[in-house]
Design an enzyme around this catalytic site. Sequence first.
Site, PDB file in Angstrom:
ATOM      1  N   GLU A 265      -2.416  -7.429   7.560  1.00  0.00           N
ATOM      2  CA  GLU A 265      -1.074  -7.230   8.101  1.00  0.00           C
ATOM      3  C   GLU A 265      -0.893  -8.002   9.409  1.00  0.00           C
ATOM      4  O   GLU A 265      -1.855  -8.403  10.056  1.00  0.00           O
ATOM      5  CB  GLU A 265      -0.813  -5.726   8.325  1.00  0.00           C
ATOM      6  CG  GLU A 265       0.588  -5.379   8.829  1.00  0.00           C
ATOM      7  CD  GLU A 265       1.737  -5.904   7.954  1.00  0.00           C
ATOM      8  OE1 GLU A 265       1.786  -7.120   7.690  1.00  0.00           O
ATOM      9  OE2 GLU A 265       2.614  -5.098   7.593  1.00  0.00           O
TER      10      GLU A 265
ATOM     11  N   HIS B 191       0.822  -1.214   0.000  1.00  0.00           N
ATOM     12  CA  HIS B 191       0.000   0.000   0.000  1.00  0.00           C
ATOM     13  C   HIS B 191       0.857   1.265   0.000  1.00  0.00           C
ATOM     14  O   HIS B 191       2.033   1.238   0.362  1.00  0.00           O
ATOM     15  CB  HIS B 191      -0.944   0.014   1.211  1.00  0.00           C
ATOM     16  CG  HIS B 191      -0.199   0.038   2.520  1.00  0.00           C
ATOM     17  ND1 HIS B 191       0.367   1.192   3.036  1.00  0.00           N
ATOM     18  CD2 HIS B 191       0.087  -0.935   3.410  1.00  0.00           C
ATOM     19  CE1 HIS B 191       0.961   0.916   4.179  1.00  0.00           C
ATOM     20  NE2 HIS B 191       0.813  -0.380   4.428  1.00  0.00           N
TER      21      HIS B 191
END
Length: 205
Positions: free
Chosen positions: A88, A17
């Site tokens: 994550e 990201h």
Amino acid sequence: SASMSDAVFPTLYLCRHGDTAWSPQRRLAGRTDLLLVEEGFANARQLGQRLRSIHFDRVLVSPLLRARQTAEMAGYASRSVVDPRLMEMDFGDYDGKTTQEIRQTRPGWSYLRDGCPNGEVADDLGKRADALLTDLGGHHENVLLFAHSVILRVLTARWLGYPAADGRHFMLSPASLCILAYDPVEASPTIELWNDLSHLSGARG
């Protein structure tokens, strides 16, 4: 039995990201659902331009907002399928802390080597990565993944057949592109491209 040279592997395009407010601070953002900052939106759009000429059979994205916003800015919102295995690492008690802060009480600490109290250890991510790789295996497909630094590095370690904690040897910058492929000459899963930032304007480190 089929030999490895007959094996069918996907080609995986890994996208970390774009920048968040915590990226330059080296602050651990695990399950904290941060938004992209302006630079993050800009570099996600540039990443999208880089990917435009490539045909993707599947697009998978982490459920966390920073990954979904990156997929959206890159132009893949309508095609993205959320996969919770791309979430994550759960940093537990260390979420929101900087590495420097943690090392004041735990000198030399590293999340993949040492794990996080009330969070995940490397092998937890390894299990998620293995499950995803098993699902993606056996197809000649181009798969685009939008996710996060630690899970993508563990996914790479497992792709190569290394222990999950060996993901710590791979550096991954915001809005970078990596390609995991299969080399039929070596009959081996390989890294074709790593931490490539050539699509981003301005100097990046």
